[in-house]
Each structure stands twice: as structure tokens, then as C-alpha cells.
Write an enzyme that holds these catalytic residues in place. Structure first.
Site: not given
Length: 838
Positions: A16, A62, A106
């Protein structure tokens, strides 16, 4: 709990928070780029919705929150976050003011070209693949990147019990460093630093001090101090304002704006009247209006001290090497990348060799079939099934199963004569290629050359100039090893703008020419000081109020020949009511023998002269020191370096000059006033200059220049030695035609002369072109000027050869040299009866 926590911490460290040393990515970055590549979301295809990418990456590779994936994507699309953006975003991706990006439904994204270079050759068995979280798909363990991404874009992360903070660097510099390492595997870190100079941040700024950076390069742990870039502007009303136009890395502009306003309200910083943000599409512009009495340099230093305009970053190069966290220095990081690239090239070559041999095997089968075409066709026609035909081909012509299958699938059009020739040519070509691939696998030097060539291609496609400047501290004077030593022309204007320009930008002209533009200035400004110095030298700046400031020549900002330069108040702490009057160029202030055997001689407008040992001026201070105590109504005019064995000459406006031995002026401390050098009628006269000439030097002559452009050279022995403090003797015949005396210089025939007019016109001429004349004559015309123009400064260039040959038609030349027959330009000597000597 102990076992569970150790398992968790290892998962965080490896899976990570820490980047892999090979491709510089954490798993989330790698998975986002791989997922986009798998979707065909490349730079030359239409944008795709961010939500689609996030969903795909989250669902396939993921298994974490959508926010972690989208935040990673957003950061890779922000020009102020990554030195080299990896994602091309369309829509609102936030701002440097800390504004949030639009929701992922968006915005739209696609890969940048540079990211595709990191995914190149992924399909050629260059890297290992591993199963995803649910064992249904495969994902790459590392990307086969051609870009040294770890150092190019940097990385930061907090794991369990350790953290990493790797600074971004310039890709061009990294490629040059890697190329140097390929050429010399035993290269030292000091040699690498000549290529990879320092971190290079996407937001620009200035790295202030190099020691922490060097420590980071050498050990993997260090500290880099970054300052924002700030400049001063003067409004039409004469008010000063500071413009912040670049910020330190990761500093929020809106927060900085608030912080400065708070410092002003709390009266921590005084002298600021207003702070406003004028940033737009053109760039960043945070404007700070100053009060009239404020000194810009002081305010700038306070901003650096109290606000995030100066920020420090800890360098902590913790990376995963073969799955284990390690701290690596610059050389080790580059070595790991080269080793990885070497492995990628070997694996790619082996894959290409396997594929080429497969193809060659099939083509070989085609060629055998073509050589026995009639028998092959007959065998196929007589076979009841494809299996029988295949068995027959294998038995009769000693073909493999693969070859037999390929022949049976061969289209009839390949049997034409032209197509048969093509197959033969293709086979020859592929056999050559196989030979080349085998050569690569056998020769490490060849593999390294391939890596170097690919890196050069990366530099050509994606390399750019540095964005972050490096500013070295006074204690780090080994900067001379990096700064090229060259002669530069330094100009200072009447209103205090300074710049350095390469000496080769000025051409030489004949006496009487019109000259070239030497500096664009405002209408009320003109160039006052102009001289040549080496970039490694130290400049001593003496002000009219008797203060002394120091500056290295390379610290003076470089500018175009026609540029205005930077306000000197931005470079040294000079009060607004003071100005630079004299400059001395010293090679090395650390040379004890030199500074204890040389003196600084100072003279004022009212005829005061003072001598002080150079050693008194050898310890630079940030805020300067007092060099001489100036009486009221007087100003410092000149400062000269002497060896204690000189003769001093002072000249005054009305045309008189005095000559006396330096020994008659005893040396005094920095704060002394000095003694009378020449008698001056303070109401209507003033000293215009002083020269100091070694007694033993018989090559020097005295050059005097008048305001209207007349001048002449005279032998120094024409001026008899008198007592210090007298009236002197006539040095030039001052008339309305010549104008008052403006300059006195000591010159040799090998010098050049630079004359600057108040209009900004500059002419350069050889001193040898100016003939010698008597002490009391008017002299010859040196430069033709308009009636309204006057000479502003005259400087001697200590060069024994021409710096630049005259170039016909050079840009900036106003009029070519007039011929010597032109009446207005002809050297005229008008005999004048000498006045009785005072």
C-alpha cells in the site's frame, strides 16, 4: 494481536504505502494505469468517464474504496502535484487553492503519452504477472517502464513504523545521469550530481541551500528548503509591490494568502498595505502592496521567515527492493532502475526470439511446400480428411505438426509467383532478425547501448527544462565548480536596475559611430555603471551614503542586452534613498596575502579622499557595513583598489585635475571621514572622478571625456606632482561645445572603451583609436549625439583582444560608422593656451 499486527503492518508496507524501486509506483497507481490501458483508454482515443475507470479498477484489481482510486487518478492529472502528469483529465480536477475536484461522474480521463511509455512492452513477457484478489484475472507485479518514474515524479507515503518521501526530479537530468552511469559503472555521487543537479518541483520555486540536497543524494536522507519566487514591480504612481508568482511544492495558495494577511493584522510584518490574489489562466500572481517607507528586500525576508513562502521537506528515500523496504542513495536508486531495464530488455529479446523462431519455423515449412508444390497439392486432393492430409505432409516431407497445419491453412493466393517471392524474402528477413536478437542476448554492451538509446528517445520525447532554480548559500561556495567562469558585462541604471550580460553580446565599433542599444530603460532612467567581471569574482558595492555591500557576480540576475534588469533593492538591503556609486571587482576575498597588501581608496564629490586596508572589507555581512563617514551635503563618488604604491589623480567638473602620491594619504579604519584631496568650489563645482595608477606602470595614459562626447588621451607625466589638497592643473579645455568634464580614466592602448548615453545608446571603441593630445586641449569627438543627449557613463574594458568583431548589419545598430571625412565626425584638435598651473 502481535501476529495479526505484524501481518497488517507488512501488508501496508509492501502492498500500500511504499513505492517499488523499479517503476516507482504503489499498487494503486499501477492498477489505475494498467486498468486504463486494458480499457484502451489511450492518449489518441476519446476520453472515458472517470467513474467507469474507477469501477473497473476497483472491481478487477483494487478491492478498496472508490475514493482511494479516484483520489489517486485526480492527483495523477494535476500539473501542480506531479512533475510529469500521467493522466490527461477533462473537467474540474481541483486547484492549487485546495478546491476539491468534481465528482467522478462529471470528469473524464485518458492516459498521457508518458504513461503509455511506462506500459510499453507489457505484452512481451517483460514482467511477471500475478493473480488479482479473487484469482479470476492477472495483473502485473511491476510495469516495464522506460521512464525512471520513481525519481521523476517522486513519492510519499506513511506505512507502519516507516515512511517515505522522495522528491521529484527533472527527467532530462535523470536520463543524462543514467547515460553517464552506463558509460562508467564506477561513477561517484559527486560526478552524478553534475547531471542530476537537485530536485525539480512541478510548481517551480527556488531550492535555497544545497547541503541538505547533497546529503540526501549521498545517504538517502536529507533536507531541502524551497522558497517561492517573488519579484518587485513599481506602479505608475511610484508605489512598490511584490508579486509572488511561484510557490514551494504542495503549498496551498489560498492558505498562504490568509497567512500573510494574518501576519499583517498581527503586526508581525509591517510595511504591507494590501494583499490580493490576481491569478488567472495566464499564471499565478499573488500581489502584495507595500507602504512607501517599506524596503522590499526586508519584507521579502520576513515573508520567507514567517510564512510558508519558505518550506522545508525531508528527503527519505525508503523504497521496496525485491519486496523489502530499504533506504537508497541517488546512485543506488539509478542502479536499481538500470538493473530493472536490463532485465526488461533481456526478457523482451527472449520473447521476440521465441516469436521470431516460431514464425521462421512456419515460413520454413511454407518454403518446403512451395519447393514441392505439385506433390503437396496432389497429396491434399487425394486425402479424405484434413487429419489424413496433415499426417501425409508430416510423413512425406518431414514437416512438424505446426508446419503441416500452417500449410493446410495457407490461402491459395499465397501460391502465386509474387507471393512465393515474398515468403522467401520474409524468411531471409526474419533469419537476420533472429541473428540480431541472439547477438543482443550474447553481448551485455549491446544491451546497455539499447537501454541508452531508449533513454535518449525518452529524453527527446518527454524531457524539458528545469522549473526549480538552485540558490547556493554563502557557506557553500563550491558552487564555483558548477558555475562556468566567463566574462560578463554588468550594468546598473540610474534608478538602480542591475543585470549581467555575456560580454560577447557587445560588438566593437570605430570611434565616432552611433553605437548599439545597451539597455532599454524608462524615460527618466539611463545606464550609469557598466563594466566587465568574471562570474566567480565578488563585487563590492559602495553607496553614495558610504555603505558597502557584497555580492557574487553569478548572483547578479542574467538579462538580455536590451533588458532592464532587476531592482537592486531586491538583491541587497539598500534603503530607497541611497544608491550604488562605485563597484570594485575582487577575485578572492579569502586570499589573506592579497587583502593585507591592498587598499580601497574612496573619494567624495566635495574632494575628500580616504584610504582603508582591503582586509577591513573582507568579511561580508548581509546588511552591509559603513565604509566611510560622509559629511552633510557630500556624497561618495569613487572607490578604487590599490597596492599602496600608486599615484592618485582627481578631476573636477570645471576641467582641473590634481596628481599626488598615494603615500600622502595615511590609511584609516572603516568609520573615518578622510582628508582633503583637491580644492573644490562647492557652490558651482564638484569632483567627477578619480584614478589610481601604479608608479611603475608607464603604459597608462589619462583619458578624459566631456559631457558632449569630446575626449582625449594625455601622458600622465604631463600632470606634475603637487601636494594633496591643492587646486590642480588644467586637464581639458571646457567650452560650450564640449560641455563640462564628466569622466577621467586611466587606459592603455589595448583597452576598449564603453560609452553609454542617457538615451540608452552604447558604443564600444578601441582606446588605440583615440590619439594622444596635450593637457590643455579640447580633444576629439568620440561619439556623435543628438543635441538633447548627454553621456551618462564611460567604462574601461580590461580586454587585450576584441571580445566581438564588428558584424555588418547586426540587429540593434542604429547607423553604420561614419567616414573619417565627415566634418561632424573628424577628429579636431583645437589648440588652447595653457592656463597658469595652480
Amino acid at each position: 494481536m502481535k501476529t495479526a499486527y505484524i501481518d497488517y503492518s507488512m501488508s501496508v508496507i509492501v502492498g500500500r504505502a511504499l513505492p517499488d524501486v523499479r517503476d516507482g509506483f504503489k499498487p494503486v497507481h499501477r492498477r489505475v494505469l494498467f486498468g486504463m490501458n486494458e480499457l484502451g483508454n489511450t492518449h489518441n482515443k476519446p476520453y472515458k468517464k472517470s467513474a467507469r475507470i474507477v469501477g473497473d479498477v476497483m472491481g478487477k484489481y483494487h478491492p478498496h474504496g472508490d475514493a482511494s482510486v479516484y483520489d489517486t487518478m485526480v492527483r495523477m492529472a494535476q500539473p501542480w502535484s506531479l512533475r510529469y502528469m500521467l493522466i490527461d483529465g477533462q473537467g474540474n480536477f481541483g486547484s492549487i487553492d485546495g478546491d476539491s475536484p468534481a465528482a467522478m461522474r462529471y470528469t473524464e480521463v485518458r492516459l498521457q503519452k508518458i504513461a503509455e511509455a511506462m506500459l510499453e512492452d507489457l505484452d512481451k513477457d517483460t514482467v511477471d504477472f500475478t493473480l488479482n484478489f479473487d484469482d479470476t484475472l492477472e495483473e502485473p507485479v511491476v510495469l516495464p517502464t522506460r521512464i525512471p518514474n520513481l525519481l521523476a515524479n517522486g513519492a510519499s507515503g506513511i506505512a507502519v513504523g516507516m515512511a517515505t518521501n522522495i522528491m521529484p526530479h527533472n527527467l532530462t537530468e535523470l536520463v543524462e545521469g543514467l547515460a553517464a552511469m552506463i558509460d562508467d559503472r564506477n561513477i561517484t555521487i559527486d560526478e552524478l550530481i553534475k547531471h542530476v543537479k537537485a530536485p525539480d518541483f512541478p510548481t517551480g520555486g527556488i531550492i535555497y541551500g544545497f547541503e541538505g540536497v547533497k546529503l540526501g543524494f549521498e545517504t538517502g536522507r536529507g533536507r531541502v528548503v524551497v522558497r517561492g519566487k517573488i519579484m518587485s514591480e513599481t506602479s505608475k504612481t511610484g508605489k512598490e509591490k511584490l508579486i509572488i508568482y511561484e510557490l514551494p511544492y504542495q503549498v496551498n495558495k489560498a492558505v498562504l494568502h490568509q497567512k500573510i494577511a494574518q501576519l499583517v493584522n498581527d503586526k508581525v510584518i509591517e510595511g504591507i498595505s494590501d494583499v490580493r490574489d490576481e491569478s488567472d489562466r495566464e499564471g499565478m500572481r499573488l500581489v502584495i502592496d507595500l507602504k512607501r517607507e517599506a524596503i522590499p528586500n526586508v519584507i521579502i525576508n520576513q515573508l520567507y521567515k514567517y510564512s510558508e513562502l519558505q518550506t522545508s521537506y525531508g528527503i527519505n528515500n525508503v523504497v521496496l527492493v525485491k519486496g523489502r523496504p530499504k533506504v537508497l542513495n541517488l546512485k543506488e536508486l539509478l542502479e536499481e532502475f538500470l538493473e530493472f531495464r536490463h532485465e526488461v530488455v533481456i526478457r523482451r529479446t527472449k520473447y521476440q526470439l521465441r516469436e521470431a523462431e516460431k514464425k521462421a519455423h512456419i515460413l520454413q515449412g511454407y518454403l518446403i511446400a512451395l519447393d514441392h508444390l505439385d506433390e503437396v497439392i496432389a497429396l491434399i486432393r487425394n486425402s479424405t480428411t484434413p487429419e489424413v492430409a496433415r499426417e501425409g505432409l508430416m510423413t512425406n516431407f518431414e514437416l512438424s505438426e505446426i508446419q503441416s497445419k500452417a500449410i493446410l491453412e495457407l490461402r491459395l493466393q499465397r501460391l502465386t509467383g509474387m507471393e512465393r517471392d515474398k515468403i522467401r524474402d520474409e524468411y531471409d528477413e526474419i533469419m537476420k532478425f533472429i541473428g540480431h536478437l541472439k547477438d543482443i542476448l550474447a553481448d551485455e554492451g549491446l544491451r546497455m547501448q539499447i537501454i541508452k538509446d531508449e533513454l535518449e528517445d525518452v529524453k527527446k520525447r518527454f524531457g524539458d527544462e528545469r522549473k526549480t532554480e538552485i540558490q547556493y548559500l554563502a557557506a557553500e561556495m563550491r558552487i564555483e565548480d558548477i558555475i562556468a567562469e566567463e566574462d560578463v558585462v554588468i550594468t546598473i541604471s540610474h534608478l538602480g536596475y542591475i543585470k549581467r550580460t555575456s560580454a560577447y553580446d557587445f560588438r566593437q565599433q570605430k570611434r565616432g559611430g552611433r553605437g548599439a542599444i545597451g539597455g532599454k530603460t524608462r524615460d527618466e532612467d539611463f545606464i550609469e555603471h557598466l563594466f566587465v567581471a568574471s562570474t566567480h569574482h565578488t563585487m563590492l558595492f559602495f553607496t553614495e551614503k558610504g555603505r558597502l555591500f557584497w555580492m557574487k557576480v553569478y548572483e547578479i540576475p542574467e538579462g538580455e542586452k536590451s533588458g532592464k534588469g532587476r531592482a537592486i533593492q531586491n538583491l541587497i538591503t539598500l534603503p530607497s534613498d541611497d544608491k550604488i556609486r562605485a563597484i570594485i571587482d575582487i577575485k578572492d576575498l579569502g586570499d589573506t596575502e592579497f587583502i593585507n597588501n591592498h587598499y580601497i581608496v574612496l573619494c567624495t564629490r566635495n574632494g575628500i579622499i580616504k584610504k582603508t586596508l582591503l582586509e577591513e572589507f573582507s568579511r561580508p555581512r548581509q546588511n552591509g557595513v559603513n565604509a566611510i563617514t560622509i559629511n552633510e551635503g557630500d556624497q561618495l563618488l569613487e572607490a578604487k583598489l590599490t597596492n599602496g604604491n600608486s599615484e592618485i589623480m582627481m578631476a573636477i567638473k570645471s576641467g582641473r585635475a590634481i596628481r599626488f602620491p598615494e603615500a600622502t594619504v595615511r590609511d584609516t579604519g572603516r568609520g573615518a571621514i578622510g582628508v582633503r584631496g583637491i580644492e573644490v568650489d562647492n557652490d558651482k563645482d564638484e569632483v567627477v572622478g578619480m584614478i589610481c595608477v601604479d608608479k611603475e606602470d608607464k603604459t597608462r595614459t589619462v583619458l578624459v571625456v566631456s559631457e558632449k562626447g569630446y575626449g582625449k588621451r594625455t601622458d600622465i607625466d604631463d600632470y606634475r606632482i603637487t601636494n594633496r589638497g591643492g587646486k590642480g592643473v588644467k586637464t581639458i579645455s571646457v567650452t560650450d561645445k564640449t560641455g563640462p568634464l564628466i569622466a577621467i580614466l586611466d587606459v592603455t592602448e589595448h583597452n576598449d572603451l564603453m560609452i553609454t548615453c542617457k538615451s540608452g545608446i552604447t558604443i564600444r571603441m578601441a582606446v588605440g583609436d583615440i590619439r594622444e593630445a596635450g593637457r590643455a586641449t579640447q580633444g576629439v569627438r568620440l561619439i556623435r549625439m543628438d543635441d538633447s543627449d548627454e553621456i551618462a557613463a564611460v567604462a574601461r574594458l580590461d580586454k587585450e583582444e576584441e571580445i566581438v568583431a564588428a558584424i555588418e548589419g547586426e540587429e540593434g545598430i542604429i547607423t553604420e560608422t561614419e567616414t573619417e571625412t565627415n566634418d561632424t565626425n573628424t577628429a579636431t584638435e583645437e589648440a588652447v593656451e595653457p592656463e597658469p598651473e595652480a
